[in-house]
Design an enzyme around this catalytic site. Structure first.
Site, short mmCIF file in Angstrom:
data_model
loop_
_atom_site.label_atom_id
_atom_site.label_comp_id
_atom_site.label_asym_id
_atom_site.label_seq_id
_atom_site.Cartn_x
_atom_site.Cartn_y
_atom_site.Cartn_z
N ARG A 1 0.82 -1.21 0.00
CA ARG A 1 0.00 0.00 0.00
C ARG A 1 0.86 1.26 0.00
NH1 ARG A 1 -4.66 -2.61 3.97
NH2 ARG A 1 -5.85 -3.50 2.25
N HIS B 1 -6.01 -0.77 -6.76
CA HIS B 1 -4.88 -1.58 -6.28
C HIS B 1 -4.84 -1.67 -4.76
CE1 HIS B 1 -1.50 -2.01 -9.51
NE2 HIS B 1 -2.15 -3.12 -9.33
N GLU B 2 -4.60 -2.87 -4.24
CA GLU B 2 -4.33 -3.10 -2.82
C GLU B 2 -5.38 -2.51 -1.90
OE1 GLU B 2 -2.13 -5.20 -2.43
OE2 GLU B 2 -1.35 -5.03 -4.46
N GLY B 3 -6.63 -2.73 -2.25
CA GLY B 3 -7.73 -2.23 -1.42
C GLY B 3 -8.29 -0.96 -2.02
#
Length: 608
Positions: free
Chosen positions: A314, A458-460
């Site tokens: 993140r 991306h990534e949440g």
């Protein structure tokens, strides 16, 4: 001003990165060694990454049913990255690393993200994969898998999402069943056979390296033969593309994990994005179907371990979003300085006979450039600050490390989401500065926007980060993380209040912080999660803007009061812009949070 000037200022004048050398882990380093790393990465990014950025966008990966084809320039650029040693830069000397501070490592990687984000993704995933194994793997798993990833011999992935599950990881359906009666005693870890499908797997298939190490979330069936429901049933497995022996040597046997197809994306086209099938029986490792995987950690603790990688990812996604915004800012600034259009407006009107002036002389173009500058330079400072917190958490004395942990917890959702939204807006403004030219593929700014649009997912996603922030981070441990951040912001407010010209901004930030605190209490005043979290995204936006206002105020405090250089004046102007044009937005965002506005929650499907 060159980005390197800003990077050096943030590292050395603001974050005092040289003081890290007083700690035992970094004692071999100096500013000279830090600068040498930055110089090397800047050169490789300029010479190897930047020239292929457009090529990888136009010649995206191709799957012929058997193999994935990528431009050879992909391998050449990644070879240069691997040879730089950056994959293991922060690791111990004993693991082939440089013991480089995370702060400097992230600053160095900024050059790669800015030059070609698609190439940087292979490196970021591999580094995060190996770091996870260093934290949660067995000594043998670290030696066999992580070490080869740090050496750049193998690359890595993270396999979470599935076609039917997406972000809802509790619904993953990939199964992992013990492989034989003696499955617990494999030298590489408890051995399982995995069957299932994973979607949106970046770098999931290629031939850039001799092996790919997949980290896969899957569920082990319970005594009744059914997977344990919810996230508590999720375990983590190492699934190599090519099987290896206990010493880490390739056996030549292909594991039962295959590419089912490539996803064709708006941006990030140079990174393969895959649908992977595990255990469909196309390959028969050990004479039977099922992808062989080695469990990492205890059963049911896979998500806990994977979040170690996801938090690093993140910060990496936030840095990537920042640098794409930075690249667009630089391109539009250069264009505005040389593009003639329009004439000065006088009380008598425009003189058509006078020469046109560069568009950078128009107030509205300056507004768009100032907005970009405030977004991208502020976001870069935020990401480096978070990297410094990582160093504090790992190397500072206990009390300081504890404060750093709390700050990092509450800032992670902002570090990922804020640049993903506002540096994307910077890319949009860059297109606007170029006008019609910005919309064409003859100029780079449209690709920057396309590449950056993925980072909000991306990534949440943005919404998931918002739920994490309001639903977990600001209330964790009785609100101690939020209080730790408030104390740190108040230190900046107190310092700025003593500086001529910054007292008004200090008061404005104090009011913003109070608004955030009041909205947080009001959101949770009824104790009903559905009501509190219905407006989590506006809360995230307001919280993020408050954090960035604090970052900017803290940054300009690092300028010498008598510094009137163009560099210093530019930083002060960006800070002033953010306080004048951006920070006032939080009042509207927080209003719906504070009154627990029910409109979106109560909206009915049929009404659409």
């Amino acid at each position: 001003m060159a980005m390197r000037d800003t990077l050096d200022f943030l590292l050395y004048d603001w974050l005092q990165a040289e003081t890290l050398n007083q700690r035992q882990r970094f004692s071999d380093h100096s500013r000279e060694t830090f600068d040498a790393v930055l110089d090397t990465c800047e050169r490789i990014a300029r010479e190897k990454f930047a020239p292929v950025n457009r090529l990888l966008d136009t010649q995206e990966p191709h799957f012929d049913g058997e193999r994935v084809h990528l431009p050879e320039a992909t391998r050449e650029a990644l070879d240069a990255y691997v040879e730089s040693g950056m994959l293991s830069a922060a690791q111990d000397y004993g693991h082939g690393g440089m013991q480089l501070p995370c702060t400097v490592e992230m600053a160095a990687n900024a050059f790669f993200s800015k030059s070609c984000i698609a190439l940087g993704a292979y490196a970021m995933l591999t580094n995060g994969n190996a770091n996870l194994l260093m934290a949660h793997g067995t000594p043998r798993q670290r030696e066999v898998f992580a070490r080869r990833e740090f050496e750049g011999r193998w690359f890595g992935t993270m396999c979470l999402s599935e076609p039917q599950a997406g972000s809802s990881l509790s619904d993953v359906a990939t199964r992992a069943e013990p492989d034989g009666i003696d499955f617990e005693h494999d030298a590489l870890g408890p051995r399982y056979r995995l069957r299932g499908h994973k979607m949106w797997i970046s770098a999931g298939e290629h031939e850039l390296r001799e092996n790919i190490v997949h980290l896969v979330l899957a569920k082990i069936p319970g005594p009744d033969g059914r997977p344990v429901p919810g996230v508590r049933g999720i375990s983590l497995f190492i699934v190599p593309k090519w099987l290896v022996d206990a010493g880490g040597q390739l056996t030549g046997e292909r594991n039962d994990v295959v590419l089912a197809g490539l996803n064709h994306k708006l941006g990030y086209r140079g990174t393969t994005n895959c649908l992977l099938n595990f255990g469909e029986g196309r390959h028969q490792p050990g004479g039977q179907g099922g992808a062989i995987g080695y469990r990492v950690g205890a059963p049911g603790e896979g998500l806990k371990a994977m979040f170690h990688m996801m938090n690093e990812a993140r910060i990496g996604v936030g840095l990537g979003a920042t640098m794409l915004g930075y690249a667009g800012y630089e391109a539009s600034l250069a264009y505005a300085r040389q593009r003639p259009q329009g004439r000065p407006m006088t009380p008598a009107g425009k003189d058509a006979a006078s020469p046109q002036r560069p568009i950078i002389e128009h107030a509205d173009v300056k507004r768009m450039l100032l907005a970009q500058k405030s977004y991208v330079e502020g976001a870069l400072a935020l990401e480096l600050f978070c990297a410094r917190l990582v160093d504090e958490q790992h190397t500072a004395e206990a009390e300081t490390a504890g404060r750093a942990r709390l700050l990092l917890e509450v800032l992670i959702p902002i570090a990922k989401s804020w640049p993903s939204e506002w540096c994307l807006e910077a890319n949009s403004l860059a297109i606007q500065v170029l006008g019609g030219y910005g919309y064409t593929r003859d100029f780079p700014v449209e690709q920057h926007w396309r590449d950056n649009r993925l980072n909000m997912i991306h990534e949440g996603t943005h919404g998931i980060q918002a739920l994490d922030l309001l639903g977990r981070k600001v209330v964790m441990e009785g609100g101690t993380a939020l209080m730790a951040l408030a104390r740190r912001i108040n230190e900046t407010i107190a310092a700025a209040g003593q500086v001529p010209g910054l007292a008004e901004a200090a008061n404005q930030l104090a009011q913003a912080l109070a608004q955030v605190g009041a909205a947080t209490k009001a959101a949770w005043s009824t104790g009903e999660p559905e009501a509190a979290l219905a407006n989590a995204t506006p809360y995230l936006q307001a919280f993020g803007h408050t954090v960035l206002a604090w970052i900017w105020l803290d940054v300009v405090l690092a300028l010498a009061p008598d510094d009137t250089s163009d560099f210093a004046q530019g930083k002060r102007a960006a800070q002033a812009y953010f306080f004048a044009y951006e920070l006032p937005r939080i009042t509207a965002w927080l209003a719906v949070v504070q009154r627990r506005e029910a409109l979106c929650r109560q909206m009915q499907d049929a009404w659409f």
